[in-house]
Design an enzyme around this catalytic site. Structure first.
Site, PDB file in Angstrom:
ATOM      1  N   ARG A  52      44.017 -57.909  43.325  1.00 33.54           N
ATOM      2  CA  ARG A  52      44.656 -59.261  42.720  1.00 33.54           C
ATOM      3  C   ARG A  52      44.701 -59.088  41.274  1.00 33.54           C
ATOM      4  O   ARG A  52      45.780 -59.762  40.666  1.00 33.54           O
ATOM      5  CB  ARG A  52      43.185 -60.019  42.818  1.00 33.54           C
ATOM      6  N   GLU A  76      32.537 -50.184  61.577  1.00 33.11           N
ATOM      7  CA  GLU A  76      31.248 -49.636  61.584  1.00 33.11           C
ATOM      8  C   GLU A  76      30.560 -50.016  60.185  1.00 33.11           C
ATOM      9  O   GLU A  76      29.443 -50.335  60.099  1.00 33.11           O
ATOM     10  CB  GLU A  76      31.422 -48.187  61.591  1.00 33.11           C
ATOM     11  N   LYS A 136      32.334 -58.524  57.480  1.00 40.47           N
ATOM     12  CA  LYS A 136      31.033 -58.956  58.446  1.00 40.47           C
ATOM     13  C   LYS A 136      31.205 -60.353  58.391  1.00 40.47           C
ATOM     14  O   LYS A 136      31.142 -61.120  59.536  1.00 40.47           O
ATOM     15  CB  LYS A 136      29.741 -58.513  57.942  1.00 40.47           C
ATOM     16  N   VAL A 185      41.700 -34.827  61.799  1.00 42.45           N
ATOM     17  CA  VAL A 185      42.853 -35.876  62.454  1.00 42.45           C
ATOM     18  C   VAL A 185      43.973 -35.104  63.172  1.00 42.45           C
ATOM     19  O   VAL A 185      44.256 -35.631  64.239  1.00 42.45           O
ATOM     20  CB  VAL A 185      43.491 -36.818  61.255  1.00 42.45           C
ATOM     21  N   VAL A 236      33.639 -50.581  46.657  1.00 41.11           N
ATOM     22  CA  VAL A 236      33.528 -49.638  48.064  1.00 41.11           C
ATOM     23  C   VAL A 236      35.052 -49.323  48.120  1.00 41.11           C
ATOM     24  O   VAL A 236      35.390 -47.839  48.430  1.00 41.11           O
ATOM     25  CB  VAL A 236      33.426 -50.745  49.360  1.00 41.11           C
ATOM     26  N   LYS A 240      25.497 -60.115  60.502  1.00 45.77           N
ATOM     27  CA  LYS A 240      25.436 -58.879  61.054  1.00 45.77           C
ATOM     28  C   LYS A 240      24.714 -59.139  62.479  1.00 45.77           C
ATOM     29  O   LYS A 240      24.983 -58.180  63.368  1.00 45.77           O
ATOM     30  CB  LYS A 240      24.543 -57.827  59.972  1.00 45.77           C
TER      31      LYS A 240
HETATM   32  N1  HSE Z   1      24.759 -57.233  50.397  1.00 49.62           N
HETATM   33  C1  HSE Z   1      24.216 -56.543  51.476  1.00 49.62           C
HETATM   34  C2  HSE Z   1      23.123 -56.027  51.577  1.00 49.62           C
HETATM   35  C3  HSE Z   1      25.131 -55.134  51.811  1.00 49.62           C
HETATM   36  O1  HSE Z   1      22.373 -56.233  50.404  1.00 49.62           O
HETATM   37  O2  HSE Z   1      22.599 -55.421  52.435  1.00 49.62           O
HETATM   38  C4  HSE Z   1      26.541 -55.851  52.286  1.00 49.62           C
HETATM   39  O3  HSE Z   1      26.372 -56.309  53.508  1.00 49.62           O
END
Ligand code: HSE
Length: 449
Positions: A60, A141, A117, A48, A29, A217
């Site tokens: 790391r 989001e 999350k 913006v 990501v 979630k």
């Molecule tokens: N591993 C999650 C999924 C995505 O397969 O939807 C990240 O929350």
């Protein structure tokens, strides 16, 4: 030092100084966030009202090559990095050190955008309180269903309505796995291996297949929807580990598909939040959600039923949601204003899983002789569980559908009308005790009918 507490930067006549963005984490990501920040630099600045300058990327291990990321930006000093940012983007995951770093960032006056999350479900009150005290934004989001706008619609667009129910597929990995089981006839282990090979599932797939990711979630969405803190411990969670190829095949034969659903409901008595596999009628829109896609229904009093669909995982889709949040919090820095703070005023009671009311389908191996069906029906009636449909089939003995040679065995598929979890559990326990029942093969909830 960051701009104090989200105050607008500069007067109209002055050129806007760049807003300093720090990134915590640079995996699948994070690299996409860097790509979007870099490739869309000019558009972002225009949207913006000030340039966004990536001032550092905390990782790391400095030795790992990260495509498209200037090595000069990499640092292992995450604590130092968050002290010199206006906006901190957290995509490192996990509880610690992510929580401490975000709290440090907030204390230093930075707004935070996170996709975490697990942390939000475990401890969002701490983050909310810190952000509110510091007068900065906390946006997330990307924490729920990645690219699909869901947090903003629930938290802002529907803030004038009353949400009654949220029902959806919020985990792409398990949706892929169940889809492969249904379309390719794979068993669970093989489908999970495929998901791992495609990069959907982690080497340890527990968070996805165990329903933990979906439960986090669900807790986040339910908290927003019902203006009530929903602790993760209050979310009833079942993963897909108990789902067999046989369950999926029988689902197909009875006009259903198996989906892992997240469900958050508001009743007169309180809030019920649960994650479990369920049979969904093949005609339901959720049945048509294939592969690693997510889809979520939101039912609100005035708006009616809304459906959100899209990519709920992956680097670029998650980065898209993150960048939307970055633009929002950056606009507040430039123009003034703040994003929403925690809304928990309703403080609705959390209902136990046993109070949830659903339809069920149970499959039983039984002796095929007169009176067996009436025995089973009597147990259901005795527990106040009403039968909607019964189907009997010869008892198969293999996955290839080979039929048992003894005509004395049968497979019963019973679908019930809505009943509580508690009534159903007592019914199943009593049915299992009947001499004529050799096995309770499976019990699955039916949703979306
Ligand atoms: N591993 C999650 C999924 C995505 O397969 O939807 C990240 O929350």
């Amino acid at each position: 030092m960051a701009a104090p507490n989200g105050a607008p930067l500069g007067a109209d006549s002055e050129p806007r100084r760049a807003l300093r963005v720090a990134l915590l984490g640079c995996g699948v990501v994070g690299t996409q966030v860097v790509r979007l920040l870099t490739q869309q630099r000019a558009d972002l600045a225009a949207r913006v009202g000030a340039p966004l300058e990536l001032v550092g990327v905390a990782v790391r291990d400095l030795t790992i090559a990260r495509e498209g990321v200037d090595p000069a930006l990499l640092t292992t000093d995450a604590a130092g990095l968050v002290e010199r940012a206006d906006i901190v983007v957290e995509v490192m995951g996990g509880i610690e050190p992510a929580r401490s770093l975000m709290l440090s960032a907030i204390a230093a006056g930075a707004s935070v955008v996170t996709a975490n999350k697990a942390l939000l479900a475990a401890d969002s009150p701490t983050l909310y309180a810190a952000a509110e005290a510091a007068g900065v934004d906390l946006y997330f989001e990307a924490a729920v269903a990645a690219a699909i706008p869901l947090v903003r619609p629930v938290r802002e667009s529907l803030a004038g309505d009353r949400i009654k129910r949220i029902l959806g597929i919020v985990n792409g990995t398990t949706n892929y796995v169940l889809d492969q089981m249904a379309t390719e006839g794979l068993d669970l282990d093989l489908a999970v291996k495929q998901a791992q090979q495609l990069g959907y599932a982690e080497a340890d797939p527990t968070a996805d297949v165990g329903g933990y990711d979906a439960a986090a979630k669900a807790a986040i969405l339910a908290s927003l929807a019902f203006h009530t803190r929903v602790p993760l411990a209050s979310v009833h969670r079942e993963g897909i580990t108990g789902i067999t190829a046989d369950d999926v095949a029988w689902a197909g034969r009875t006009g259903h598909v198996v989906k892992l659903l997240a469900i958050a409901e508001r009743t007169d008595d309180g809030v019920s939040v649960r994650v479990h596999p369920a049979l969904v009628p093949a005609s339901h829109p959720l049945a048509g959600v294939h592969g690693a896609f997510n889809a979520v229904f939101v039912e609100a009093e005035a708006a009616g039923e809304l459906m959100f669909y899209g990519r709920g995982a992956g680097g670029a889709p998650t980065a898209s949601a993150i960048m939307g949040d970055v633009v929002s919090v950056a606009r507040h820095r430039v123009l003034g204003g703040r994003g929403p703070v925690e809304s928990k005023y309703a403080d609705l009671p959390m209902l136990p899983a046993s109070a949830a009311i659903t339809r069920y389908q149970m499959r039983l191996d039984v002796a095929d002789r007169p009176g067996v069906l009436s025995q089973v029906a009597a147990v259901l009636a005795g527990h106040g569980v009403s039968i909607e449909a019964v189907r009997q089939a010869p008892q198969p003995v293999g996955l290839d559908g080979e039929v048992a040679p003894a005509a004395s065995l049968a497979h019963l598929i019973i679908t019930t009308h809505a009943a509580t979890d508690a009534a159903l559990a007592a019914t199943v326990a009593a049915i299992a005790e009947l001499d004529s029942v050799t096995r309770v093969v499976s019990v699955l909830r039916v949703e979306g009918a």
